[in-house]
Design a protein around this motif. Structure first.
Motif, PDB file in Angstrom:
ATOM      1  N   VAL A  38       0.851  -1.201   0.000  1.00  0.00           N
ATOM      2  CA  VAL A  38       0.000   0.000   0.000  1.00  0.00           C
ATOM      3  C   VAL A  38       0.883   1.246   0.000  1.00  0.00           C
ATOM      4  CG1 VAL A  38      -1.620   1.338   1.401  1.00  0.00           C
ATOM      5  CG2 VAL A  38      -2.022  -1.103   1.020  1.00  0.00           C
ATOM      6  N   LYS A  39       1.918   1.256   0.828  1.00  0.00           N
ATOM      7  CA  LYS A  39       2.831   2.404   0.878  1.00  0.00           C
ATOM      8  C   LYS A  39       3.513   2.619  -0.471  1.00  0.00           C
ATOM      9  CE  LYS A  39       5.240   3.205   4.667  1.00  0.00           C
ATOM     10  NZ  LYS A  39       6.061   3.037   5.891  1.00  0.00           N
ATOM     11  N   GLY A  43       3.108   5.906  -2.596  1.00  0.00           N
ATOM     12  CA  GLY A  43       4.343   6.691  -2.648  1.00  0.00           C
ATOM     13  C   GLY A  43       4.317   7.866  -1.695  1.00  0.00           C
ATOM     14  N   GLU A  44       4.619   9.050  -2.209  1.00  0.00           N
ATOM     15  CA  GLU A  44       4.665  10.240  -1.352  1.00  0.00           C
ATOM     16  C   GLU A  44       3.279  10.689  -0.888  1.00  0.00           C
ATOM     17  OE1 GLU A  44       4.868  13.836  -4.607  1.00  0.00           O
ATOM     18  OE2 GLU A  44       6.752  12.866  -4.034  1.00  0.00           O
ATOM     19  N   ASP A  45       2.234  10.052  -1.372  1.00  0.00           N
ATOM     20  CA  ASP A  45       0.878  10.370  -0.933  1.00  0.00           C
ATOM     21  C   ASP A  45       0.416   9.460   0.210  1.00  0.00           C
ATOM     22  OD1 ASP A  45       0.477  12.495  -2.753  1.00  0.00           O
ATOM     23  OD2 ASP A  45       0.141  11.030  -4.349  1.00  0.00           O
ATOM     24  N   TYR A  46       1.349   8.713   0.795  1.00  0.00           N
ATOM     25  CA  TYR A  46       1.045   7.923   1.990  1.00  0.00           C
ATOM     26  C   TYR A  46       1.448   8.780   3.190  1.00  0.00           C
ATOM     27  CZ  TYR A  46       0.803   4.199   5.412  1.00  0.00           C
ATOM     28  OH  TYR A  46       0.469   3.440   6.507  1.00  0.00           O
ATOM     29  N   PHE A  47       0.462   9.227   3.968  1.00  0.00           N
ATOM     30  CA  PHE A  47       0.732  10.191   5.025  1.00  0.00           C
ATOM     31  C   PHE A  47       0.800   9.647   6.451  1.00  0.00           C
ATOM     32  CE2 PHE A  47      -1.252  12.627   1.554  1.00  0.00           C
ATOM     33  CZ  PHE A  47      -0.170  13.428   1.239  1.00  0.00           C
ATOM     34  N   PRO A  48       0.237   8.484   6.753  1.00  0.00           N
ATOM     35  CA  PRO A  48       0.369   7.999   8.130  1.00  0.00           C
ATOM     36  C   PRO A  48       1.837   7.817   8.496  1.00  0.00           C
ATOM     37  CG  PRO A  48      -1.304   6.747   6.970  1.00  0.00           C
ATOM     38  CD  PRO A  48      -0.597   7.594   5.949  1.00  0.00           C
ATOM     39  N   ASP A  83      -5.358  10.483   7.198  1.00  0.00           N
ATOM     40  CA  ASP A  83      -5.064   9.206   6.543  1.00  0.00           C
ATOM     41  C   ASP A  83      -4.747   8.128   7.579  1.00  0.00           C
ATOM     42  OD1 ASP A  83      -4.106   9.748   3.286  1.00  0.00           O
ATOM     43  OD2 ASP A  83      -4.652  11.388   4.621  1.00  0.00           O
ATOM     44  N   THR A  84      -5.425   6.998   7.430  1.00  0.00           N
ATOM     45  CA  THR A  84      -5.276   5.909   8.382  1.00  0.00           C
ATOM     46  C   THR A  84      -5.253   4.578   7.648  1.00  0.00           C
ATOM     47  OG1 THR A  84      -6.505   7.186  10.029  1.00  0.00           O
ATOM     48  CG2 THR A  84      -6.279   4.834  10.447  1.00  0.00           C
ATOM     49  N   PHE A  85      -4.311   3.732   8.045  1.00  0.00           N
ATOM     50  CA  PHE A  85      -4.235   2.357   7.549  1.00  0.00           C
ATOM     51  C   PHE A  85      -4.281   1.434   8.753  1.00  0.00           C
ATOM     52  CE2 PHE A  85      -1.903  -1.547   6.797  1.00  0.00           C
ATOM     53  CZ  PHE A  85      -2.425  -1.997   5.598  1.00  0.00           C
ATOM     54  N   ILE A  86      -5.241   0.525   8.755  1.00  0.00           N
ATOM     55  CA  ILE A  86      -5.333  -0.470   9.822  1.00  0.00           C
ATOM     56  C   ILE A  86      -5.529  -1.833   9.171  1.00  0.00           C
ATOM     57  CG2 ILE A  86      -6.633  -1.295  11.836  1.00  0.00           C
ATOM     58  CD1 ILE A  86      -7.536   1.630  12.262  1.00  0.00           C
ATOM     59  N   ALA A  87      -4.685  -2.774   9.546  1.00  0.00           N
ATOM     60  CA  ALA A  87      -4.809  -4.164   9.116  1.00  0.00           C
ATOM     61  C   ALA A  87      -4.804  -5.018  10.372  1.00  0.00           C
ATOM     62  CB  ALA A  87      -3.653  -4.557   8.210  1.00  0.00           C
ATOM     63  N   VAL A  88      -5.867  -5.776  10.572  1.00  0.00           N
ATOM     64  CA  VAL A  88      -5.978  -6.623  11.761  1.00  0.00           C
ATOM     65  C   VAL A  88      -6.168  -8.067  11.331  1.00  0.00           C
ATOM     66  CG1 VAL A  88      -7.334  -7.154  13.830  1.00  0.00           C
ATOM     67  CG2 VAL A  88      -7.019  -4.770  13.129  1.00  0.00           C
ATOM     68  N   ARG A  89      -5.331  -8.933  11.848  1.00  0.00           N
ATOM     69  CA  ARG A  89      -5.571 -10.371  11.718  1.00  0.00           C
ATOM     70  C   ARG A  89      -6.225 -10.781  13.029  1.00  0.00           C
ATOM     71  NH1 ARG A  89      -1.354 -13.070   8.917  1.00  0.00           N
ATOM     72  NH2 ARG A  89      -2.693 -12.416   7.212  1.00  0.00           N
ATOM     73  N   PHE A 137      -9.095  -1.253   7.639  1.00  0.00           N
ATOM     74  CA  PHE A 137      -9.744   0.050   7.599  1.00  0.00           C
ATOM     75  C   PHE A 137      -8.855   0.917   6.730  1.00  0.00           C
ATOM     76  CE2 PHE A 137     -10.160   4.435   8.987  1.00  0.00           C
ATOM     77  CZ  PHE A 137     -11.535   4.606   8.985  1.00  0.00           C
ATOM     78  N   LEU A 138      -9.429   1.449   5.647  1.00  0.00           N
ATOM     79  CA  LEU A 138      -8.655   2.215   4.670  1.00  0.00           C
ATOM     80  C   LEU A 138      -9.226   3.618   4.515  1.00  0.00           C
ATOM     81  CD1 LEU A 138      -8.521  -0.622   1.973  1.00  0.00           C
ATOM     82  CD2 LEU A 138      -6.811  -0.136   3.751  1.00  0.00           C
ATOM     83  N   MET A 139      -8.456   4.586   4.921  1.00  0.00           N
ATOM     84  CA  MET A 139      -8.802   5.996   4.732  1.00  0.00           C
ATOM     85  C   MET A 139      -7.507   6.663   4.268  1.00  0.00           C
ATOM     86  SD  MET A 139     -10.872   8.566   7.306  1.00  0.00           S
ATOM     87  CE  MET A 139      -9.759   8.380   8.685  1.00  0.00           C
ATOM     88  N   LEU A 140      -7.229   6.493   2.982  1.00  0.00           N
ATOM     89  CA  LEU A 140      -5.930   6.860   2.426  1.00  0.00           C
ATOM     90  C   LEU A 140      -6.074   7.444   1.041  1.00  0.00           C
ATOM     91  CD1 LEU A 140      -4.240   3.455   3.263  1.00  0.00           C
ATOM     92  CD2 LEU A 140      -3.645   5.605   4.353  1.00  0.00           C
TER      93      LEU A 140
END
Length: 175
Positions: A38-39, A43-48, A83-89, A137-140
């Motif tokens: 995802v990062k 690229g440079e538009d990944y803010f978390p 911007d938020t990235f959450i990945a939960v297993r 949870f994707l807010m990017l």
């Protein structure tokens, strides 16, 4: 040799029986590899830029630590960016509980939280994606600098497109 033959026969029978059991599920992707992809996509538009703790995941997002096997979660250090990235297993069978918590968090952001106007389209475009017990949870995505009206259909479509771009990366790991 006669004494060893029954033992060897038993071992061979056990190995054959083990081989006849159902095949294990396909390997799930490592959450940090999904995060890295995802990062790379953004690229440079990944803010978390700040990792969340398990306590924050529970306190802020409502995801119970007892339901989590592992996670990767980041959000920005400054409140102006969302911007938020959450990945939960989730632990086996707890994916629905995690999904429900992240959907409730999204609902809170959309309906109750105070947001900078420039972030409204992105908040509304946020999504929760589940692949079994893996929940995201994707807010990017890139900010729309072309639309002057942050509540316009164009701004909304742009934000939805950015989130769809990230979702496609995540979904690609589960094909």
């Amino acid at each position: 040799m006669k004494k060893r033959l029954p033992i060897l026969s038993l071992m061979v029978a056990l190995l054959l029986a083990a081989g006849c059991q159902s095949a294990p599920k396909a390997d799930l992707p490592a959450l940090d590899k999904v995060h890295a992809a995802v990062k790379t996509e953004l690229g440079e538009d990944y803010f978390p830029d700040r990792a969340l703790t398990a306590e924050e995941l529970e306190t802020l997002m409502g995801v119970k630590a007892a339901d989590v096997e592992s996670f990767v979660a980041e959000m920005p250090n400054i409140s102006m960016r969302i911007d938020t990235f959450i990945a939960v297993r989730a632990k086996a069978g707890k994916g629905d509980a995690v999904k429900k918590a992240l959907e409730a968090y999204r609902t809170f952001l959309v309906e109750e939280s105070m947001q900078y106007p420039m972030n409204l389209a992105k908040v509304n475009a946020a999504t929760v994606v589940a692949h079994g017990d893996d929940v995201y949870f994707l807010m990017l995505g890139k900010m729309d600098e072309t639309s002057e009206d942050v509540e316009s259909d164009d701004a909304k479509a742009f934000a939805e497109g950015e989130v769809a771009r990230v979702k496609a990366v995540v979904d690609g790991f589960y094909k």
